[in-house]
Design a protein around this motif. Structure first.
Motif, PDB file in Angstrom:
ATOM      1  N   UNK A 156       0.751  -1.182  -0.027  1.00 48.13           N
ATOM      2  CA  UNK A 156       0.059  -0.053  -0.183  1.00 48.13           C
ATOM      3  C   UNK A 156       0.641   1.350   0.036  1.00 48.13           C
ATOM      4  N   UNK A 157       1.927   1.368   0.770  1.00 49.75           N
ATOM      5  CA  UNK A 157       2.815   2.492   0.996  1.00 49.75           C
ATOM      6  C   UNK A 157       3.651   2.747  -0.321  1.00 49.75           C
ATOM      7  N   UNK A 158       3.878   1.571  -1.019  1.00 50.50           N
ATOM      8  CA  UNK A 158       4.595   1.752  -2.262  1.00 50.50           C
ATOM      9  C   UNK A 158       3.883   2.278  -3.312  1.00 50.50           C
ATOM     10  N   UNK A 159       2.324   1.821  -3.317  1.00 50.78           N
ATOM     11  CA  UNK A 159       1.579   2.281  -4.373  1.00 50.78           C
ATOM     12  C   UNK A 159       1.457   3.779  -4.231  1.00 50.78           C
ATOM     13  N   UNK A 480      -1.354   0.561 -10.595  1.00 52.98           N
ATOM     14  CA  UNK A 480      -1.557   1.823  -9.879  1.00 52.98           C
ATOM     15  C   UNK A 480      -2.527   2.675 -10.683  1.00 52.98           C
ATOM     16  N   UNK A 481      -3.319   3.360  -9.956  1.00 51.97           N
ATOM     17  CA  UNK A 481      -4.235   4.311 -10.926  1.00 51.97           C
ATOM     18  C   UNK A 481      -3.455   5.745 -11.330  1.00 51.97           C
ATOM     19  N   UNK A 482      -3.803   6.416 -12.357  1.00 52.39           N
ATOM     20  CA  UNK A 482      -3.379   7.728 -12.593  1.00 52.39           C
ATOM     21  C   UNK A 482      -4.971   8.388 -12.042  1.00 52.39           C
ATOM     22  N   UNK A 510      -3.505   3.795   3.015  1.00 48.09           N
ATOM     23  CA  UNK A 510      -4.380   2.843   3.990  1.00 48.09           C
ATOM     24  C   UNK A 510      -5.123   1.555   3.618  1.00 48.09           C
ATOM     25  N   UNK A 511      -5.484   1.590   2.116  1.00 50.06           N
ATOM     26  CA  UNK A 511      -6.259   0.513   1.665  1.00 50.06           C
ATOM     27  C   UNK A 511      -5.873  -0.017   0.275  1.00 50.06           C
ATOM     28  N   UNK A 512      -4.786   0.659  -0.168  1.00 46.27           N
ATOM     29  CA  UNK A 512      -4.287  -0.005  -1.358  1.00 46.27           C
ATOM     30  C   UNK A 512      -4.920   1.070  -2.632  1.00 46.27           C
ATOM     31  N   UNK A 513      -4.610   0.325  -3.834  1.00 43.22           N
ATOM     32  CA  UNK A 513      -5.300   0.976  -5.159  1.00 43.22           C
ATOM     33  C   UNK A 513      -6.716   0.905  -5.097  1.00 43.22           C
ATOM     34  N   UNK A 514      -7.199  -0.226  -4.459  1.00 46.79           N
ATOM     35  CA  UNK A 514      -8.627  -0.541  -4.410  1.00 46.79           C
ATOM     36  C   UNK A 514      -9.330   1.027  -3.859  1.00 46.79           C
ATOM     37  N   UNK A 515      -8.616   1.714  -3.077  1.00 50.90           N
ATOM     38  CA  UNK A 515      -9.139   3.042  -2.752  1.00 50.90           C
ATOM     39  C   UNK A 515      -9.536   3.850  -3.613  1.00 50.90           C
ATOM     40  N   UNK A 555      11.667   5.998   0.699  1.00 48.80           N
ATOM     41  CA  UNK A 555      10.324   6.274   0.837  1.00 48.80           C
ATOM     42  C   UNK A 555       9.966   5.199   1.797  1.00 48.80           C
ATOM     43  N   UNK A 556       9.199   4.348   1.249  1.00 50.51           N
ATOM     44  CA  UNK A 556       8.148   3.365   2.039  1.00 50.51           C
ATOM     45  C   UNK A 556       9.086   2.190   2.897  1.00 50.51           C
ATOM     46  N   UNK A 557      10.366   2.143   2.554  1.00 49.95           N
ATOM     47  CA  UNK A 557      10.894   0.794   3.092  1.00 49.95           C
ATOM     48  C   UNK A 557      11.306   1.161   4.472  1.00 49.95           C
ATOM     49  N   UNK A 558      11.303   0.123   5.462  1.00 49.19           N
ATOM     50  CA  UNK A 558      11.448   0.295   6.893  1.00 49.19           C
ATOM     51  C   UNK A 558      13.076   0.591   6.848  1.00 49.19           C
ATOM     52  N   UNK A 559      13.596  -0.185   5.926  1.00 48.48           N
ATOM     53  CA  UNK A 559      15.167  -0.157   6.176  1.00 48.48           C
ATOM     54  C   UNK A 559      15.956   1.160   5.653  1.00 48.48           C
ATOM     55  N   UNK A 560      16.790   1.692   6.469  1.00 51.42           N
ATOM     56  CA  UNK A 560      17.367   2.965   5.824  1.00 51.42           C
ATOM     57  C   UNK A 560      18.240   2.721   4.487  1.00 51.42           C
ATOM     58  N   UNK A 561      17.881   3.243   3.444  1.00 47.44           N
ATOM     59  CA  UNK A 561      18.747   3.072   2.355  1.00 47.44           C
ATOM     60  C   UNK A 561      19.403   4.206   1.838  1.00 47.44           C
TER      61      UNK A 561
END
Length: 931
Positions: A156-159, A480-482, A510-515, A555-561
């Protein structure tokens, strides 16, 4: 006769001769997971300089194949080698989860015409299953990474972050909506990206069509060719392999600088380019007379009559016209070709597309006299257009040809070019006059990127220079929607679009592309709902992976890159795929590439260089190799192969890899066995107390390690393998260890001579296993555990810090020459053995007549010369005449060291052994100076 075997230092090791890799590796994998080895490495690496290899996500569909294995193994080798080199090198694996292939699988499993929300739910579930299957196979290959928390483009966060990236590109002015021709797959029912198109052979009707010069322009044509008038109607002749595009013809293009001939023939006066005119007449079986010549520019704006529609089209000038084939005049339909569209923009031609999404002509398409086109597919239209041209006398020639034609990479079916309203990332589009174009920024970014191998630069440069605008919109459910709202009448974006994009991103988070798809527009637009409509298009899947630099690296990943990544690594096809989509989005958002370097590997082929396919029966499955030979064999093959070209694999090739592995394993076993009674804390001698040959072995190891470290740094792993194999077979097995055996086995167990050798072996083994660790991940752990008698991983170490002998340069020079001299002796002794005069070299005496440097070097070894040459007696004679004499000895053989010596039996209490062995067993022990 007494048995002296028990008096020798024949130490043993629990490290088995047989690796039994296929059986034992799965337990090691389970061990690593249980002990959380990856997390241990992360903890040990804290505070080090950061190195980030960003994972190009494989597509979550189907089991992994050998290409996947090569890709992931190369990445693992790099991450491991960087870790051992002293970097903090996290590895976050990822998966590409949206897109048509998964949606296509759902259609096959559940049928078409399923509600969009149901399709998305089924696709999400299917992708999750595929990720788990592939993950298991990758882990089995010994790949260390954050497998419990990979990145997924469907997270969801990546989307949500992807939507935000789209908003940033829109804000920078590189995103626009336009009507232009795109690659269109009839089976997908959607636009395709350039990377989703592959070229295959297709058989097509190639036709030459005559466009009659409008009578009102006959005088203009005559004047252009230096004539007062035309004696017969004139025709501009075009050549095309897509007859179905003629209903959309809007012009005929010529090159302004080419020479065109006006040729009288029985079928009218034809306009053809000079260079191709003879070939054309021969093709039409016509005789002709050239009555004039003119530059293409002189014919600009001449009106022609469409060959079967009641309208006129003009001759226009375009630099895209070539002399490769055809007539030198090009049928131009702006709705059906990139070049046609571009030249059409210059001349203001209409973009009229009569073909619908399903590849059928629309209801309002003008009918042919022979048949209506409406409702016919483009392929059904071809013969109808040919009939119409024939009936009107406008078809000069039709022949079928096989030519390269774009196909959908999924369906393997021919695609078409058709103009549709889509969203594009513009290569040369800009909102402000003084703004830099995306193409210019991308070209600068390529200049600043390092390439491995170097040829990748030219390939990417060429693609960026010529690539068209990127069509990023798709007409699918699983993507992923436009998230745009367009004005119902003007099609313009809502004035609050940036604000609305973030509002949608928060919902998707919160709910993915379905939102988005379930969103009631009134929630965001309020009263504007009557004037704006919600878009249903999705983003190109290459956009998904292309913006992971924004959604994952920072961005969304918890590991600091970190951004930009130090390296992207993928197959050579990704110059037009992920490398390029990442480059363009990075440049659009940040004005730079999201990577510092690109590494490209080739494709895997069989032993004959053929592409792998199930029908040929030449597929090598990585799962089978792991289950039969072991993943370390697959890793060794990958590392040993020069990935800059094609990687050949077959059962025969793998057999050779197995033999190479066995030789290295046997060397490792010897090293481990002969250090098994060595306690570093009390037995390790400083290098200045070692025998000279041991110091040379240390210098030789330092040299090899430096070379391997440099090759790891340049990602030339095949050179690392070559260096390690040479070190094993020639430097150790063929020289040092061969000489060392006598001292290791026969000297007193705790003598300085033996401890010197063991000190060298300990350092050599430490260095060797660490250099092997990035490649033979399982074997290295096994060696390390045996060597250190501890359970901690070799991956918690860094490259071995080898002490430097004070006389290192002199040692390398001196012993390099000794090895050359020794090779001469070895060849002479082998001739004696082949002749049957000796059974082994220890039954021989060697006499060397020499002078100068050679004499001085060999004389410096003293009696140790015989140990270096592995014979029982040596004589060194200073002589201007260079001569080597080898002969058999007639003395008794020592029952302990097997040397043939005249002093065997001189000690009456030990009649079966030599004086040296007596001293080693019962006296003060032998004194060794050099070897």
């Amino acid at each position: 006769m007494a048995d002296y075997k028990n008096t020798l230092n024949l130490t043993d090791t629990p490290f088995p001769m047989r690796g039994d890799l296929a059986k034992r590796e799965p337990q090691w994998v389970a061990d690593w997971q249980e002990k959380k080895l990856y997390e241990q490495i992360r903890e040990a690496s804290k505070g080090r300089p950061r190195f980030v290899l960003h994972d190009g996500p494989p597509y979550a569909n189907g089991d992994i194949h050998i290409g996947h294995a090569v890709n992931k193994i190369l990445k693992d080798i790099i991450v491991r080698s960087k870790t051992l080199a002293g970097f903090d090198a996290p590895y976050v694996p990822g998966w590409d989860c949206h897109g048509l292939p998964i949606e296509h699988q759902i259609e096959k499993l559940h049928g078409k015409h399923i509600a969009g929300d149901k399709v998305r739910a089924l696709c999400r579930s299917f992708a999750a299953e595929q990720v788990e299957r592939q993950k298991k196979d990758f882990i089995r290959l010994g790949i260390l990474g954050e497998w419990d928390n990979p990145y997924l483009t469907m997270a969801f966060k990546t989307e949500a972050d992807e939507i935000r990236s789209l908003g940033k590109i829109l804000e920078k002015g590189y995103l626009y909506q336009g009507l232009k021709p795109v690659n269109w797959c009839l089976d997908c029912g959607s636009a395709l990206a350039e990377a989703e198109v592959e070229h295959e052979d297709k058989n097509s009707p190639a036709i030459d069509v005559a466009f009659e010069v409008h009578p009102n322009h006959a005088e203009k044509v005559a004047k252009a060719f230096g004539l007062t008038h035309l004696r017969a109607p004139a025709f501009a002749v075009i050549w095309t392999t897509t007859p179905w595009t003629l209903p959309a013809n809007e012009a005929v293009s010529i090159h302004p600088e080419f020479d065109y001939d006006l040729i009288e023939t029985p079928k009218g006066t034809l306009i053809l380019v000079h260079e191709l005119a003879d070939a054309c007449l021969q093709r039409y079986a016509l005789a002709g007379t050239v009555i004039g010549s003119a530059k293409g520019a002189a014919l600009e704006h001449v009106l022609l009559k469409h060959p079967f529609q009641e309208r006129d089209v003009a001759i226009i000038c375009g630099p895209h016209v070539t002399l490769e084939a055809g007539t030198g005049l090009v049928h131009t339909a702006p709705a059906h070709g990139a070049d046609d569209y571009q030249i059409g923009k210059t001349y203001g031609l209409p973009v009229v597309n009569p073909v619908g999404d399903d590849g059928k002509f629309l209801a309002n398409t003008p009918a042919l006299s022979v048949s209506p086109l409406a409702g016919k597919t483009v392929w059904e239209a071809n013969p109808l257009v040919l009939q119409e041209l024939e009936a009107r006398g406008r078809l000069l020639k039709m022949e079928r040809i096989t030519h390269s034609y774009p196909h959908c990479w999924r369906h393997k079916t021919p695609i078409i070019f058709r103009a549709t309203t889509q969203w594009f990332v513009g290569m040369d589009h800009k909102d402000k006059e003084d703004a830099a174009t995306l193409r210019w920024i991308a070209e600068r970014a390529v200049d600043e990127t390092q390439f491995f191998p170097a040829w990748g630069r030219a390939r990417l440069e060429a693609m960026i220079k010529t690539r068209p605008d990127w069509c990023v919109s798709r007409q699918r459910n699983w993507g992923v929607p436009i998230p745009f709202f367009l004005h119902r009448e003007t099609g313009t974006l809502h004035p609050r679009t940036p604000e609305l994009i973030e509002a949608v991103a928060l919902r998707v988070e919160q709910a993915g592309i379905e939102a988005w798809f379930s969103l009631d527009p009134r929630e965001l637009l309020g009263d504007d709902i009557d004037h704006y409509r919600k878009m249903s298009d999705t983003l190109d899947v290459w956009f998904d992976s292309g913006v992971t630099h924004a959604s994952v690296l920072r961005g969304s990943h918890q590991t600091e890159l970190c951004y930009p990544a130090d390296l992207y690594l993928e197959g050579s096809d990704q110059h037009r795929g992920w490398f390029q989509s990442s480059l363009l989005t990075g440049c659009a958002i940040d004005g730079r590439a999201p990577y510092k370097a690109l590494l490209t590997h080739g494709f895997v082929v069989d032993g004959k260089g053929l592409k792998m396919s199930k029908s040929k029966g030449n597929v090598i499955a990585p799962q089978k190799v792991s289950d039969t030979l072991g993943a370390d064999i697959l890793r060794l093959w990958t590392a040993a192969t020069d990935y800059s070209g094609e990687l050949s694999i077959s059962d025969e090739i793998l057999k050779r890899v197995v033999e190479s592995y066995r030789r290295m394993r046997n060397t490792l076993r010897f090293l481990l066995a002969n250090t098994s009674d060595f306690e570093v804390g009390k037995d390790l001698l400083p290098s200045d107390q070692w025998l000279e040959i041991d110091r040379y072995a240390l210098a030789m190891t330092r040299q090899m390690q430096a070379q391997c470290e440099a090759d790891y740094g340049k990602y030339e792993f095949h050179r690392v393998v070559q260096a390690l194999q040479t070190f094993c077979s020639e430097d150790l097995g063929g020289f040092y260890l061969d000489i060392l055996k006598d001292r290791l086995y026969t000297a007193a167990a705790d003598s300085a001579a033996r401890r010197s050798a063991q000190s060298a072996l300990w350092h050599i083994t430490q260095a060797f296993v660490k250099l092997l660790a990035p490649i033979l991940s399982f074997t290295a752990e096994e060696v390390w555990k045996t060597l250190t008698r501890k359970t901690e991983s070799v991956m918690l170490q860094t490259w071995q810090e080898l002490p430097a002998p004070a006389d290192e340069a002199l040692l390398l020079d001196k012993w390099g020459k000794i090895r050359l001299y020794r090779a001469e002796v070895t060849r002479a002794l082998e001739e004696l053995r082949v002749a049957g005069l000796i059974g082994s070299s220890l039954q021989a005496e060697v006499r060397i007549h020499t002078d100068g440097e050679k004499y001085d070097i060999l004389a410096s070894l003293g009696d140790d010369l015989r140990f270096v040459l592995i014979c029982s007696k040596t004589s060194l004679v200073r002589s201007a005449e260079e001569k080597l004499e080898c002969s058999a000895l007639s003395h008794a053989k020592c029952g302990r060291c097997w040397h043939v010596r005249e002093d065997v039996g001189q000690d009456p209490e030990h009649p079966e052994i030599c004086k040296r062995c007596v001293s080693n067993l019962h006296g003060q022990g032998e004194s060794r100076a050099c070897a």
